[in-house]
Enzyme design. Structure first.
Site, PDB file in Angstrom:
ATOM      1  N   ASP A  53       0.824  -1.212   0.000  1.00  0.00           N
ATOM      2  CA  ASP A  53       0.000   0.000   0.000  1.00  0.00           C
ATOM      3  C   ASP A  53       0.856   1.258   0.000  1.00  0.00           C
ATOM      4  OD1 ASP A  53      -2.116  -1.626   0.075  1.00  0.00           O
ATOM      5  OD2 ASP A  53      -2.736  -1.161   2.128  1.00  0.00           O
ATOM      6  N   GLU A  55       3.629   1.880  -1.380  1.00  0.00           N
ATOM      7  CA  GLU A  55       4.124   2.219  -2.710  1.00  0.00           C
ATOM      8  C   GLU A  55       2.991   2.846  -3.531  1.00  0.00           C
ATOM      9  OE1 GLU A  55       6.872   2.437  -4.099  1.00  0.00           O
ATOM     10  OE2 GLU A  55       6.527   2.329  -6.258  1.00  0.00           O
ATOM     11  N   TYR A  56       1.794   2.272  -3.398  1.00  0.00           N
ATOM     12  CA  TYR A  56       0.635   2.835  -4.089  1.00  0.00           C
ATOM     13  C   TYR A  56       0.404   4.273  -3.607  1.00  0.00           C
ATOM     14  CZ  TYR A  56      -4.064   3.433  -5.893  1.00  0.00           C
ATOM     15  OH  TYR A  56      -5.153   3.900  -6.561  1.00  0.00           O
ATOM     16  N   LEU A 103     -12.497   8.562   5.279  1.00  0.00           N
ATOM     17  CA  LEU A 103     -11.989   9.348   6.407  1.00  0.00           C
ATOM     18  C   LEU A 103     -10.757  10.112   5.985  1.00  0.00           C
ATOM     19  CD1 LEU A 103     -12.150   6.558   9.147  1.00  0.00           C
ATOM     20  CD2 LEU A 103     -13.556   8.619   9.088  1.00  0.00           C
ATOM     21  N   LYS A 160      -9.046   1.135  13.499  1.00  0.00           N
ATOM     22  CA  LYS A 160      -9.277   1.231  12.056  1.00  0.00           C
ATOM     23  C   LYS A 160      -8.999  -0.157  11.482  1.00  0.00           C
ATOM     24  CE  LYS A 160      -8.666   4.020   7.984  1.00  0.00           C
ATOM     25  NZ  LYS A 160      -8.653   2.885   7.060  1.00  0.00           N
ATOM     26  N   GLU A 221     -17.174  -3.118   9.177  1.00  0.00           N
ATOM     27  CA  GLU A 221     -16.074  -3.669   8.379  1.00  0.00           C
ATOM     28  C   GLU A 221     -16.126  -5.193   8.378  1.00  0.00           C
ATOM     29  OE1 GLU A 221     -14.213  -1.159   7.209  1.00  0.00           O
ATOM     30  OE2 GLU A 221     -12.229  -1.946   6.708  1.00  0.00           O
ATOM     31  N   CYS A 459      31.902 -22.074  10.125  1.00  0.00           N
ATOM     32  CA  CYS A 459      32.944 -23.028  10.515  1.00  0.00           C
ATOM     33  C   CYS A 459      33.371 -23.960   9.394  1.00  0.00           C
ATOM     34  CB  CYS A 459      32.485 -23.847  11.720  1.00  0.00           C
ATOM     35  SG  CYS A 459      31.202 -25.040  11.311  1.00  0.00           S
TER      36      CYS A 459
END
Ligand code: IVH
Length: 722
Positions: A53, A55-56, A103, A160, A221, A459
């Site tokens: 997200d 990057e978007y 929001l 959220k 949600e 090693c």
């Protein structure tokens, strides 16, 4: 959802990479729009996001910034000009009578304080009779009292949730329709799918003293719990089906199924947090009261909510949830603040796409995108070899990440990650950063596969991966510095050489200051060296020397166990000691000789052979002997006399075990020396019960015989080294 822009209904093309960085704003705007449309398609239509997200969001704000500087470049179809997505055509369209808004976001404390000030300003102006006008000149700082001088505003704080916004319509208490947010004005009718979500009531409960509303639109949600997400992905993997990138995409993909039978098999959940249409009942006076009412109606309401006063209260809630974020059973990407009082909310109203009375305070992104420069391997305390990604430095949730775990070889293959790929890195809380996947679309032509090295980078001993294990290991054992601390701890523990006073902290110092490389070096430590250690008094130095002296006189089984050979627990060590009688015979034993020991199978035998095949391990044993470590040696006992961990025990199996067949369970118990009997008596040592266990279980309970399940049996066998 964090993607604020459109759901592109069709697959979009890829812009020329140079245009994305072009100095010409018109070219850049075009390229950014094309790229955002393409990413949207992957995100919304394929439920398979190509980039994190963050990057978007970066591309989206680039576009916003250019449009702000060049208003002539703004077009009505720019992703910045839309509220949400377009409705998908496969579902019927629903027009929201009360729009579903989004929001405004805040990312730091100052933005939160500004929100609180804006609310106070708005309410103050209202009290003074002036309309709230967004376009008006900046507020006169004297018009609003500073926070200390006015009554703090009461806010309802909640989480959220990182899922999908949903509107549930109830008529006279009956669930009649479920709709997605869509573009905020119209969404998709997903009623049949919503009916499959068990926590959503199809009929609301009657609440005493409040009539059932004629119409109630519950906003909330739909999401997937993290544990449900993990299980779903496991199931998908087992069925060779596509796995989901994160719980939110899994929830979206599940809800968008046209066949609700598929949705029914997906473990979705729901939390209510808002309201749309309401008829026949007056609106509760506060948001808090609305949530209480919802709860009484039988709607799922999250218990992580609070009413606080002013900006300080908001920030305290944010911090509290911030520290508990990773422990929550579902993903959240921030917290939401809402003016609690309904009259104040109505007064504050809305501006364009979002309410003035609410704010999302986002947590820093936990995922970022960067280049995978190479893959190194690290040796853990038990010799486990972990591939570690070397990354181009990238900031993830406020911390610069340059390395991230890739877990193991199979994970790299499963996630299809090549060196040179652009990868998505995730850092959640205290968890070590991990590479979650590669951006396949950005794979360069010269990307190459990771090859597990054959020798330990620390090693030089051979790296080995047992057939049934996901993890490759360094076979260096006591010789490998990376494993030294763990090996020393194992060597010194009570059940091994029992070196009292040699704790973790001292081992750390001894290894870090290169005072001790192998267990043999412990016996060379002098008083002066020990007394000079950090936080080590003369008395503790002397005590440790005394313990070491005592530990020199040990037994062969303890000594074998202390070596820390993989797969060789206390009981196998005992069996080896009894069978062979002396150390040299064990070191010299070949595969057949080892397999002749009654409780040793091919895997354990192989592990013992590998250990002694490393010359360093044999050297350490020699050094220990040379420094005076001694035990009684003798001739090996006949194999029949070897005592097994469950010798003399009688075990009864009953019911269906979850993973083992009855025969397998019996074989495992017998291999450990137990007698497996058909009926329970007072002589029964313990009963292993599975599902549908009947009279044997009842009898065991009535006789007070111990009853364990399969997992406990396996744990017990493992503990006994069987
Ligand atoms: S209230 C008018 N409360 O965030 C305000 N939204 O950008 C409407 N969300 O699409 C939203 N948790 O999917 C609200 N406790 C919460 C939320 C929440 C998650 C999502 C919701 C909405 C987006 C807003």
């Amino acid at each position: 959802m964090s993607h604020p822009a459109s759901k592109a209904p069709t697959r979009a093309g890829r812009p020329a990479p140079a245009d994305l960085d072009s100095a010409d704003p018109a070219l850049r705007v075009g390229a950014l729009r094309m790229e955002l449309a393409r990413l949207n398609y992957a995100y919304y239509v394929e439920d398979d996001p190509e980039v994190p997200d963050s990057e978007y969001d970066r591309l989206f704000s680039d576009l916003q910034a250019i449009e702000a500087a060049h208003p002539d470049l703004v077009t009505p179809d720019s992703p910045t000009q839309r509220v949400g997505g377009e409705a998908l055509t496969a579902f019927a369209t629903v027009t929201h009578t009360v729009p579903m808004l989004s929001l405004n976001n805040a990312f730091d404390d100052e933005e939160v304080a500004a929100f609180d000030r804006r609310c106070a300003e708005g309410l103050a102006k209202l009290a003074a009779g002036a309309p709230i006008d967004e376009a008006a000149a900046p507020p006169d700082p004297d018009a609003v009292a500073p926070a200390e001088g006015r009554d703090a505003i009461a806010y309802a704080c909640e989480l959220k949730f990182d899922g999908l916004a949903m509107s549930l319509r109830y008529e006279n208490g009956q669930f009649v329709r479920g709709a997605t947010r869509g573009d905020g004005a119209t969404g998709e009718d997903v009623t049949d799918n919503i009916r499959t979500i068990r926590t959503i009531p199809l009929q609301l409960k009657a609440v005493k003293g409040v009539p059932m509303p004629a119409v109630l639109e519950v906003r909330g949600e739909v999401l997937m719990y993290k544990r449900d997400f993990d299980r779903l992905n496991e199931r998908q993997r087992a069925a060779d089906e596509k796995t989901f990138a994160n719980p939110r995409n899994a929830a979206a993909g599940s809800l968008r199924q046209l066949d609700s039978k598929i949705t029914a098999k997906r473990p979705l959940s729901f939390f209510a947090y808002g309201i749309g249409a309401l008829e026949g009942v007056s609106m509760p006076a506060t948001h808090d009261a609305l949530m209480d009412w919802y709860q009484a109606l039988g709607l799922p309401v999250c218990k992580e909510r609070a009413v606080v006063q002013g900006a300080e209260g908001l920030l305290a809630f944010y911090r509290d949830i911030g520290v508990r974020r990773d422990a929550l059973p579902y993903d959240i990407d921030g917290v939401v603040y809402k003016v609690n009082d309904a009259a104040q909310r109505a007064a504050l109203g809305f501006v364009s796409r979002a309410p003035r009375f609410a704010l999302a305070h986002k947590f820093p992104a936990q995922e970022a995108m960067t280049l995978l420069l190479g893959i190194d391997v690290q040796v853990g305390r038990t010799g486990a070899i972990t591939p570690v990604a070397r990354l181009e430095p990238v900031s993830v949730s406020g911390v610069t990440v340059t390395n991230a775990t890739l877990h193991n070889e199979d994970e790299i293959t499963r996630k299809d990650i090549l060196i040179g790929d652009t990868v998505i890195v995730r850092r959640a809380g205290d968890v070590i950063p991990e590479v979650v996947g590669a951006v396949q679309a950005r794979r360069p032509a010269d990307a190459r596969a990771f090859v597990m090295p054959t020798a330990c980078p620390v090693c030089g001993s051979a790296i080995e991966r047992l057939p049934d294990e996901a993890v490759a290991r360094c076979t260096g054992g006591l010789f490998c510095p990376a494993q030294r601390k763990q090996a020393l701890w194992h060597f010194a523990q009570r059940r091994a050489l029992d070196i009292d006073g040699l704790g973790d902290k001292i081992i750390d110092q001894l290894v870090e200051q290169q005072l001790v490389r192998t267990p043999a070096d412990l016996f060379k430590l002098g008083f002066g060296t020990l007394a000079a250690l950090d936080r080590f008094a003369d008395k503790s130095a002397q005590n440790l020397l005394d313990s070491l002296e005592k530990a020199r006189h040990t037994t062969l089984p303890r000594f074998i166990f202390a070596l820390g050979i993989r797969q060789v627990g206390e009981s196998t060590a005992k069996a080896l000691a009894q069978h062979f009688g002396n150390m040299d015979a064990i070191i010299a034993a070949d595969l057949d000789a080892l397999l002749a020991v009654r409780d040793i199978g091919p895997i354990v035998a192989e592990s013992i052979l590998t250990f002694f095949a490393q010359p360093h391990n044999v050297e350490v044993i020699e050094q220990l002997r040379a420094s005076g470590v001694e035990w009684a040696e003798g001739e090996g006992l006949a194999q029949s006399q070897v005592s097994l961990p469950l010798s003399g025990k009688t075990v009864v199996l009953t019911g269906t075990l979850p993973t083992l067949s009855r025969d397998d369970a019996k074989a495992r118990l017998e291999a450990a020396g137990a007698k497996v009997a058909g009926s329970v008596s007072s002589k029964t040592s313990f009963v292993v019960a599975g599902s549908d266990a009947g009279s044997k279980l009842a009898k065991a309970e009535s006789l007070g015989v111990e009853v364990i399940d399969e997992a406990a049996m396996l744990a017990r066998l493992a503990e006994l080294g069987a």
